[in-house]
Motif scaffolding. Sequence first.
Motif, mmCIF file in Angstrom:
data_model
loop_
_atom_site.group_PDB
_atom_site.id
_atom_site.type_symbol
_atom_site.label_atom_id
_atom_site.label_comp_id
_atom_site.label_asym_id
_atom_site.label_seq_id
_atom_site.Cartn_x
_atom_site.Cartn_y
_atom_site.Cartn_z
ATOM 1 N N GLU A 1 0.838 -1.204 0.000
ATOM 2 C CA GLU A 1 0.000 0.000 0.000
ATOM 3 C C GLU A 1 0.873 1.254 0.000
ATOM 4 O OE1 GLU A 1 -3.820 1.900 0.231
ATOM 5 O OE2 GLU A 1 -3.662 -0.223 0.706
ATOM 6 N N TRP A 2 1.866 1.281 0.877
ATOM 7 C CA TRP A 2 2.730 2.450 1.001
ATOM 8 C C TRP A 2 3.551 2.672 -0.261
ATOM 9 C CZ3 TRP A 2 2.909 6.707 3.554
ATOM 10 C CH2 TRP A 2 4.087 7.451 3.646
ATOM 11 N N ARG A 3 4.101 1.591 -0.806
ATOM 12 C CA ARG A 3 4.891 1.715 -2.030
ATOM 13 C C ARG A 3 4.043 2.281 -3.161
ATOM 14 N NH1 ARG A 3 6.982 -3.670 -3.317
ATOM 15 N NH2 ARG A 3 4.863 -4.037 -4.064
ATOM 16 N N ALA A 4 2.806 1.792 -3.295
ATOM 17 C CA ALA A 4 1.930 2.285 -4.356
ATOM 18 C C ALA A 4 1.634 3.765 -4.186
ATOM 19 C CB ALA A 4 0.632 1.484 -4.372
ATOM 20 N N LEU A 5 1.321 4.183 -2.972
ATOM 21 C CA LEU A 5 1.018 5.599 -2.733
ATOM 22 C C LEU A 5 2.212 6.480 -3.068
ATOM 23 C CD1 LEU A 5 -0.981 5.378 0.628
ATOM 24 C CD2 LEU A 5 -1.904 5.672 -1.678
ATOM 25 N N LEU B 1 4.710 5.757 -5.192
ATOM 26 C CA LEU B 1 4.939 5.746 -6.635
ATOM 27 C C LEU B 1 3.928 6.639 -7.358
ATOM 28 C CD1 LEU B 1 5.643 1.952 -7.291
ATOM 29 C CD2 LEU B 1 7.266 3.836 -7.573
ATOM 30 N N LEU B 2 2.672 6.541 -6.978
ATOM 31 C CA LEU B 2 1.660 7.322 -7.672
ATOM 32 C C LEU B 2 1.744 8.800 -7.324
ATOM 33 C CD1 LEU B 2 -1.288 4.794 -7.404
ATOM 34 C CD2 LEU B 2 0.129 5.310 -9.409
ATOM 35 N N ALA B 3 2.180 9.120 -6.105
ATOM 36 C CA ALA B 3 2.394 10.526 -5.762
ATOM 37 C C ALA B 3 3.494 11.125 -6.626
ATOM 38 C CB ALA B 3 2.762 10.653 -4.283
ATOM 39 N N ALA B 4 4.479 10.299 -6.974
ATOM 40 C CA ALA B 4 5.598 10.784 -7.785
ATOM 41 C C ALA B 4 5.254 10.850 -9.268
ATOM 42 C CB ALA B 4 6.815 9.878 -7.571
ATOM 43 N N TYR B 5 4.500 9.862 -9.769
ATOM 44 C CA TYR B 5 4.327 9.731 -11.214
ATOM 45 C C TYR B 5 2.898 9.971 -11.703
ATOM 46 C CZ TYR B 5 8.922 7.628 -10.758
ATOM 47 O OH TYR B 5 10.254 7.402 -10.473
ATOM 48 N N ALA B 6 1.924 10.019 -10.799
ATOM 49 C CA ALA B 6 0.542 10.307 -11.195
ATOM 50 C C ALA B 6 -0.147 11.084 -10.089
ATOM 51 C CB ALA B 6 -0.207 9.006 -11.487
ATOM 52 N N PRO B 7 0.386 12.262 -9.745
ATOM 53 C CA PRO B 7 -0.190 13.019 -8.629
ATOM 54 C C PRO B 7 -1.660 13.344 -8.871
ATOM 55 C CG PRO B 7 1.337 14.374 -9.932
ATOM 56 C CD PRO B 7 1.514 12.968 -10.389
ATOM 57 N N LEU C 1 -4.099 11.123 -8.659
ATOM 58 C CA LEU C 1 -4.860 9.926 -9.008
ATOM 59 C C LEU C 1 -5.234 9.102 -7.779
ATOM 60 C CD1 LEU C 1 -5.990 8.086 -11.256
ATOM 61 C CD2 LEU C 1 -3.744 6.952 -11.325
ATOM 62 N N ALA C 2 -4.398 9.135 -6.748
ATOM 63 C CA ALA C 2 -4.580 8.324 -5.546
ATOM 64 C C ALA C 2 -4.384 9.208 -4.323
ATOM 65 C CB ALA C 2 -3.579 7.171 -5.548
ATOM 66 N N PRO C 3 -4.701 8.701 -3.132
ATOM 67 C CA PRO C 3 -4.448 9.497 -1.924
ATOM 68 C C PRO C 3 -2.983 9.900 -1.802
ATOM 69 C CG PRO C 3 -5.819 7.603 -1.414
ATOM 70 C CD PRO C 3 -5.353 7.417 -2.820
ATOM 71 N N VAL C 4 -2.766 11.051 -1.188
ATOM 72 C CA VAL C 4 -1.400 11.520 -0.929
ATOM 73 C C VAL C 4 -0.862 10.779 0.288
ATOM 74 C CG1 VAL C 4 0.026 13.507 -0.317
ATOM 75 C CG2 VAL C 4 -1.911 13.785 -1.894
ATOM 76 N N PRO C 5 0.307 10.153 0.181
ATOM 77 C CA PRO C 5 0.852 9.447 1.346
ATOM 78 C C PRO C 5 1.215 10.410 2.463
ATOM 79 C CG PRO C 5 2.472 9.553 -0.437
ATOM 80 C CD PRO C 5 1.182 10.062 -0.990
ATOM 81 N N GLY C 6 0.905 10.016 3.686
ATOM 82 C CA GLY C 6 1.243 10.832 4.853
ATOM 83 C C GLY C 6 2.414 10.225 5.594
ATOM 84 N N THR C 7 2.121 9.304 6.504
ATOM 85 C CA THR C 7 3.163 8.608 7.253
ATOM 86 C C THR C 7 2.845 7.121 7.263
ATOM 87 O OG1 THR C 7 1.965 8.871 9.345
ATOM 88 C CG2 THR C 7 3.557 10.600 8.756
ATOM 89 N N ALA C 8 3.850 6.326 7.606
ATOM 90 C CA ALA C 8 3.653 4.878 7.689
ATOM 91 C C ALA C 8 4.519 4.313 8.795
ATOM 92 C CB ALA C 8 3.984 4.216 6.359
ATOM 93 N N ASP C 9 3.996 3.337 9.488
ATOM 94 C CA ASP C 9 4.763 2.557 10.455
ATOM 95 C C ASP C 9 4.643 1.105 10.027
ATOM 96 O OD1 ASP C 9 5.998 1.288 12.525
ATOM 97 O OD2 ASP C 9 4.857 2.282 14.123
ATOM 98 N N VAL D 1 -0.745 2.830 7.759
ATOM 99 C CA VAL D 1 -0.453 3.746 6.657
ATOM 100 C C VAL D 1 -1.459 4.883 6.751
ATOM 101 C CG1 VAL D 1 -0.392 4.057 4.159
ATOM 102 C CG2 VAL D 1 0.467 1.931 5.170
ATOM 103 N N VAL D 2 -0.954 6.111 6.769
ATOM 104 C CA VAL D 2 -1.810 7.306 6.836
ATOM 105 C C VAL D 2 -1.744 8.005 5.489
ATOM 106 C CG1 VAL D 2 -2.275 9.474 8.035
ATOM 107 C CG2 VAL D 2 -1.325 7.516 9.303
#
Length: 271
Positions: A33-37, A39-45, A47-55, A63-64
């Motif tokens: 989930e975190w990796r996808a967020l 990647l998509l934030a970098a290459y398809a801003p 399109l998906a939720p913006v990643p916040g933080t992850a533990d 994953v937030v």
Amino acid sequence: MDSGGWGTHAVELAADHVVKRFSSGGGGRAGREWRALMLLAAYAPGLAPVPGTADLSAEEPTVVMSRLVGVPLRGSPLAAEQVRALADAVNELHTAVPADVLRQVPVRPGQQGDLIVQLKEWAVTVRPRVHGPVGRAMEDGLRWLAQSGLSSDDGSRVLPVFGPGDGNLANYLWDGSRVRVVDFEDSGRSDRAFELAEITEHVGSWVEHPLDVPAFLACFDLTAAEEARLRECRRLLALVWLFLLAFDQENVRNPPGTAERQADRLWQLLA
């Protein structure tokens, strides 16, 4: 395919963000989930939720991410503009990650090889207990599978894409002008034919308000190899769903008769 993910996570909704809390021993779902967020934030801003933080190292990884505005496409009839917007989102999702980056992404779980292994197990453990039209459709599907050649065709002859890992239309949100995507816990490298088949054959694409599959697929410029593979992948996914829906007799999630309707769908695809 989301059928195997029941009970794998809890979702906490806030006004502007979402916390996704995964069960311990979640099979790497939080990491995917975190990796996808990211990647998509970098290459398809957008399109998906913006990643916040992850533990990811916690006993129950979290994953937030930002909270998207939109209505799930599952559960209501789709207008032509929504079908087109769905296709646009899927195409962007598939093609956003550059080829050199995508090569470093592991193959997503629940892809073709995993499904064939599962079907062979179900052929022994489930098929003998199912009777009537559902059982006959299972028999026909398993006979097709044994002759299909899919075990030796893993999709490597078509271009890889980034796959979200779930064809449920509930994960595609319409905001009135475009479609955005959520839920990437089973994401990874895949191919376009398999990913499109996962959407068209998901029970959520037909059990309530059927997706216009011809209109949806017409939005994609598929190669001849992808067209041929799509046909086989749709059959494979339809057979998997036939087994999954047969389990509904023990834990009902869909209207009565859904498994029988799925048998008819499989027969149409095998014809």
